[in-house]
Design an enzyme around this catalytic site. Structure first.
Site, PDB file in Angstrom:
ATOM      1  N   ASP A   1      57.822  -2.242 -22.954  1.00  0.00           N
ATOM      2  CA  ASP A   1      57.314  -3.585 -24.001  1.00  0.00           C
ATOM      3  C   ASP A   1      57.397  -2.262 -25.363  1.00  0.00           C
ATOM      4  OD1 ASP A   1      55.878  -6.069 -23.801  1.00  0.00           O
ATOM      5  OD2 ASP A   1      54.737  -4.826 -25.519  1.00  0.00           O
TER       6      ASP A   1
ATOM      7  N   ALA B   1      51.411 -11.065 -16.881  1.00  0.00           N
ATOM      8  CA  ALA B   1      50.450  -9.953 -17.054  1.00  0.00           C
ATOM      9  C   ALA B   1      50.766  -8.911 -18.326  1.00  0.00           C
ATOM     10  CB  ALA B   1      50.871  -8.920 -15.611  1.00  0.00           C
ATOM     11  N   LYS B   2      50.221  -8.201 -18.749  1.00  0.00           N
ATOM     12  CA  LYS B   2      50.387  -7.322 -19.658  1.00  0.00           C
ATOM     13  C   LYS B   2      49.502  -6.061 -19.558  1.00  0.00           C
ATOM     14  CE  LYS B   2      53.268  -7.596 -23.260  1.00  0.00           C
ATOM     15  NZ  LYS B   2      54.620  -8.277 -23.094  1.00  0.00           N
ATOM     16  N   GLY B   3      50.075  -4.926 -19.984  1.00  0.00           N
ATOM     17  CA  GLY B   3      49.297  -3.661 -20.095  1.00  0.00           C
ATOM     18  C   GLY B   3      49.547  -2.699 -21.261  1.00  0.00           C
TER      19      GLY B   3
END
Ligand code: GLU
Length: 460
Positions: free
Chosen positions: A156, A115-117
């Site tokens: 991140d 996942a990433k945001g």
């Protein structure tokens, strides 16, 4: 995203989605029996969430922000991946990075999907109060999209322990009565963070490099001690990598940040550079160092070049000039496919991101485990486990790569060239093969419909 002064080749396609597509295709050529429909599924994200929200800034004005959360795959467990705050964040970039997280987690054998945001904003121009409001509002917009067993954010680019604390607190207020600590990793220690998480990605880069060297990747350089090391990027990953390589006896000859680089032939002391950067907001200008550009730093002669900044730093414009003997990807996606080809031809191995920077998500996993058991492991225990897992991932990649080198693998796995030789895949392709295989084989063993047959008494 750019680091000032790094050359580009106009004709090169730097679109992150298309780059990840090319890398995926290269790996697929070597995977037997994978079904076309499954490939199409693995190409796409499983779920995309886009949110827009208004925030009142300190001067009383109101600005609208856009944020994304993408889950690429969940076959091994909840989504896992960072949240970045940067003006150049796009849905495409977040999608590509989510897919990279799927492969990274599979490669280090973590029970997570990718996942990433991200939120499109310039954190350098926002006050802490504004950032807090943005983070809290973004978290409440996500509400049940994230969760301790659904999707677990982490730090991140330009997000920090503090950001994770705000995410945890907001989620906890919205979900009272549960142990919500495992909803986010990379938290401050007092809020259930893990010892070692802060330095995990940088230290993991060192562990991966150490193991690759000890396995004989570069025959006349089997250890880090005595190696000259150049580090692009002096944020959390770069500075912690500098410390870890320094502790192993390396000479850190140059480091850089977004404002430029510094060079010192005799070697820099990473702790002194950090202190200078804390005071001056850049490494540039430190006493007894030569100021260089980021472009010059990348092309320095050295044993190990660690890329710990942003994407596309070694590309068709500069790959032919790289003089390092080994490139280590501390950041995600810093080398383009054309640069990969050039470096392979020139005999410069690249330790790919999904191996080299997997230390961060690995210690995130340890934090998640500690949170569920309400435990706090000691620093040494975390580091020992990190080292063992990094070594195991490197061994898996190296062993598989060697099976190509010594010709154990039949064509088309190792393409036979007209002149009788074999086209060997690079380490990135090998790492991707190892990661994609278990994800795809696991999908194939799962039922293809969502009807729970057994509950209807229908059997198997
Ligand atoms: N942002 C880091 C990465 O790209 C860490 C992710 C995590 O800890 O979940 O690997």
């Amino acid at each position: 995203m750019t680091v000032a002064g790094v050359p580009r080749h106009d004709a090169e396609d730097l679109d992150p989605v298309r780059i990840s597509e090319q890398q995926f295709e290269r790996a697929l050529c070597h995977i037997r029996g994978i079904k076309r429909g499954l490939i199409d599924f693995l190409r796409k994200p499983k779920r995309v969430t886009i949110v827009n929200f208004p925030i009142e800034l300190d001067d009383g004005s109101v600005e609208s922000f856009q944020g994304y959360r993408v889950v690429h795959n969940r076959v091994f467990g909840p989504g896992k991946g960072g949240i970045r705050f940067h003006p150049d964040v796009t849905l495409d970039e977040v999608t590509f990075l989510a897919r990279l997280m799927t492969w990274k987690c599979a490669l280090v054998n973590l029970p997570f999907g990718g996942a990433k945001g991200g939120v499109v904003c310039d954190s350098k121009k926002l006050s802490e109060k504004e950032l807090r409001r943005i983070t809290r509002r973004f978290t409440s917009e996500l509400y049940d999209v994230i969760g301790p067993h659904k999707d677990i954010p982490a730090p991140d680019l330009y997000s920090s322990e503090q950001t994770m604390a705000w995410i945890f607190d907001t989620y906890d207020v919205l979900h009272p009565g549960y142990n919500n600590r495992p909803v986010v990793t990379g938290k401050p220690i007092e809020m259930g963070g893990s010892y070692g998480r802060h330095e995990a990605t940088g230290t993991g880069c060192m562990f991966a490099t150490k193991r690759f060297l000890s396995r004989g990747l570069i025959p006349d350089r089997q250890e880090i001690a005595g190696a000259s090391v150049t580090i692009q990027g002096f944020g959390e990953v770069g500075s912690m990598a500098a410390r870890a390589f320094f502790r192993e006896g390396a000479r850190i000859i140059a480091v850089s940040d977004s404002k430029g680089g510094i060079y010192c032939e005799h070697g820099l002391d990473p702790v002194a550079v950090e202190a200078f950067k804390t005071e001056h907001a850049t490494v540039v200008g430190m006493a007894d160092t030569l100021t260089i550009t980021n472009a010059e730093l990348l092309e320095l002669e050295c044993d190990i070049l660690v890329l710990a900044a942003v994407e596309n730093q070694i590309n068709a414009g500069n790959a032919g000039n790289i003089k390092a003997r080994l490139v280590v990807e501390g950041a995600n996606g810093p080398t383009t496919p054309l640069a990969d080809n050039t470096l392979l031809e020139r005999g410069i191995p690249v330790l790919p991101d999904i191996v080299a920077n997997a230390g961060g998500v690995t210690v995130s996993y340890y934090e998640w485990l500690q949170n569920q058991a309400n435990e706090q492991w000691e620093y040494g225990q975390v580091m020992d486990r990190l080292r063992d897992r990094m070594f195991a991932a490197v061994d898996a990649v190296f062993d598989r790569w060697q099976s190509f080198v010594v010709g154990e693998v039949e064509a088309p796995a190792a393409k036979v060239l007209p002149e009788g030789g074999r086209e060997l895949p690079d380490l990135r392709t090998v790492a991707l093969i190892i990661a994609i295989e278990p994800v795809s084989y696991t999908h194939l063993t799962l039922p293809t419909t969502c009807t729970p047959c057994r509950s209807r008494g229908g059997g198997g």
